[in-house]
Design an enzyme around this catalytic site. Sequence first.
Site, short mmCIF file in Angstrom:
data_model
loop_
_atom_site.label_atom_id
_atom_site.label_comp_id
_atom_site.label_asym_id
_atom_site.label_seq_id
_atom_site.Cartn_x
_atom_site.Cartn_y
_atom_site.Cartn_z
N LYS A 66 41.94 43.19 47.96
CA LYS A 66 43.24 43.67 47.50
C LYS A 66 43.14 44.69 46.36
O LYS A 66 44.02 45.54 46.20
CB LYS A 66 44.12 42.49 47.07
CG LYS A 66 44.52 41.60 48.24
CD LYS A 66 45.43 40.47 47.81
CE LYS A 66 45.77 39.58 48.99
NZ LYS A 66 46.74 38.52 48.63
N ASP A 102 52.96 40.71 47.82
CA ASP A 102 52.61 39.36 47.36
C ASP A 102 53.56 38.90 46.26
O ASP A 102 54.12 37.79 46.33
CB ASP A 102 51.18 39.33 46.81
CG ASP A 102 50.13 39.18 47.90
OD1 ASP A 102 50.47 38.70 49.00
OD2 ASP A 102 48.97 39.53 47.65
#
Length: 276
Positions: A66, A102
């Site tokens: 990420k 997220d």
Amino acid sequence: MKKLYGVLGNPIEHSLSPLIHNDAFKRNGIEGDYLPFLVEEDALEKAVNGLKAIGAGGFNITVPFKESVIPYMDALDPFAKEVGAVNTAVIKDGVITGYNTDGPGFVKSLAPLIDYQFSGKKVLVIGGGGAARGIYCAMAKTEAGRVDIANRTLSAAHKIVSDCHNGKPSDVLSLADAEKSLSKYDIIIQTTSVGLSSLDESPISLLGIKEKTVVCDIIYNPLKTKFLREAEDNGAIIQTGVDMFVHQAALAFELWTGISPDCERMRELVLEKLGG
């Protein structure tokens, strides 16, 4: 012709993203295929460029990429840039733009559990990776009273706090110090991969939490980690990773297609697959 989408990660075999996204494509009449891609760390750039070269519509990024995927983005959404982590990429007209769903996805999943009352809440985020970055920055934008962060590596936690310019009161704690002060928190969020591969592992002990603390683990497979089992045994209100998983996925799907999928349908599919 079908458009290709997928998720890049390592490990990846546990991912249920293909299940919910392929179902959402079908239910919304979209010609799309979503596949899991196991990527070695030294092949990330090739994987990203390969998806771009074949005209994929976009992809998700999961552990451990990420943060390391950012150099391979052509552009970053402002929130993803602030967070320093990307979990969703959109490919349009040959340009890859990175987003972070997220954090917003987690906040949306948590809100009903606390009756949408963030004001004054004391929050502890455990972890220092890409998911922790998104969740910390998103929680710091709510009306929570303070958002602290605990991690094994303090420098990583300090960088998250400094990167997310929000002015929210925040302390950086070692895991040992966090264990000693659990009783002061209203919400505790576990963002590490500890518990993903073993039902017997937990990042910290939760013996010191107060009753009715909201305890979340973003891991959704297994459905109930040791962290959550211990929290439940100590009187906490628990949230598995399913809700965040569904909401971040729904936001990604909307970025790719412009359509908001049925979150409850996604949730039911995941729970059915996990036997929960």
